[in-house]
Design a protein around this motif. Structure first.
Motif, short mmCIF file in Angstrom:
data_model
loop_
_atom_site.label_atom_id
_atom_site.label_comp_id
_atom_site.label_asym_id
_atom_site.label_seq_id
_atom_site.Cartn_x
_atom_site.Cartn_y
_atom_site.Cartn_z
N PHE A 13 -8.29 -48.58 -3.52
CA PHE A 13 -9.12 -49.78 -3.55
C PHE A 13 -10.47 -49.52 -2.90
O PHE A 13 -11.51 -49.96 -3.41
N ASP A 17 -6.30 -59.05 0.34
CA ASP A 17 -6.72 -59.98 -0.71
C ASP A 17 -6.54 -59.43 -2.12
O ASP A 17 -6.44 -60.21 -3.08
N LYS A 18 -6.48 -58.12 -2.26
CA LYS A 18 -6.39 -57.52 -3.60
C LYS A 18 -4.99 -57.02 -3.93
O LYS A 18 -4.58 -56.99 -5.09
N ASN A 47 -1.90 -58.82 -6.11
CA ASN A 47 -1.82 -58.88 -7.57
C ASN A 47 -1.16 -57.64 -8.20
O ASN A 47 -1.02 -57.57 -9.42
N THR A 93 -9.40 -51.25 -9.04
CA THR A 93 -8.93 -52.64 -8.98
C THR A 93 -7.48 -52.70 -9.41
O THR A 93 -6.88 -51.68 -9.76
N GLU A 94 -6.93 -53.92 -9.40
CA GLU A 94 -5.54 -54.10 -9.84
C GLU A 94 -5.35 -53.81 -11.32
O GLU A 94 -4.21 -53.71 -11.79
#
Length: 245
Positions: free
Chosen positions: A15, A36-37, A40, A20-21
């Motif tokens: 990250f 926060d990431k 997901n 990203t996810e």
């Protein structure tokens, strides 16, 4: 590229390097940063008990594992169907090449280099004025510490601590009596979640020693994490220095 990470600190690094996810499609339950990431990204088990069927369903292009944190047989089983990169980080130099290689693999060379430079800067800035003999405990019942062939040992050494168990390897079992030579006894917040009550238990043996809880992530999470520990290390060393005076 779809990636499954079986290593918490490497998940954080991915990250930090800008993924990203959408690219990180699977992680362990211990992969908790960035908060926060990470929520997901689907969980595929723990570091020691991965769910191979869940991973197969994700059809990743790459699986990132670690020699120490993951189970050899489980990783080998994944190699039958997927490209698996097995990392082994024991030194700061190993960590440098981990980030450099990830940067090259993911097309994030410049970002990886910035993190590497920051890590060296953090470790160069955080230095005790005089060496302090330390014992670093990672487990209780039985007590376990760290030998000289561990990443934790290297970080301790980098910032000026002398590991009193430097003649040992890996994670030896010890007794409270073995801690007599230490100026400071560090109780890591992970993998065993040491608390204040555990300080009191050791105070029975060593009422006059400095015994403290330390942030296990700051010492054991390779990858990009140390780049974020500048203030933590500075505050830690100020606290240690105040004990020396």
């Amino acid at each position: 590229m779809k990636i499954v990470s079986l290593v918490p600190s490497i998940t954080e690094a991915l990250f930090d390097l800008g993924l990203t996810e959408h690219e990180i499609v699977g992680r362990t339950k211990f992969c908790i940063h960035p908060h926060d990431k990470i929520k997901n990204v689907p969980i595929i088990g723990g570091t020691k008990n991965i769910n191979i069927e869940k991973i197969k369903a994700l059809q990743p292009d790459l699986i990132l594992a670690n020699k120490e944190e993951n189970v050899k047989e489980q990783v080998e089983a994944l190699m039958d169907d997927f490209k698996v990169m097995v990392t082994n980080v024991e030194t700061v130099e190993d960590n440098y090449y981990l980030l450099k290689n990830l940067g090259k693999l993911l097309g994030k060379e410049e970002r990886a280099q910035l993190f590497n430079l920051k890590i060296y800067d953090v470790l160069n800035q955080a230095k005790l004025e005089t060496s302090v003999k330390a014992a670093y405990l990672i487990w209780k019942n039985p007590y376990m510490t760290i030998g000289s062939d561990t990443f934790i040992h290297k970080i301790l050494s980098e910032i000026g601590f002398e590991n009193i168990f430097k003649d040992k390897t890996r994670y030896p079992i010890i007794t409270p009596e073995d801690l007599a030579a230490a100026d400071v006894i560090m109780l890591s917040s992970e993998p065993f979640p040491f608390k204040e009550k555990h300080i009191e238990e050791l105070k029975v043996f060593y009422p006059d020693k400095k015994i403290m809880i330390v942030d296990g992530e700051a010492f054991s999470w390779y990858g990009t994490h140390i780049a974020k520990c500048e203030n933590y290390f500075k505050e830690l060393l100020i606290e240690i220095h105040s004990v020396q005076i």
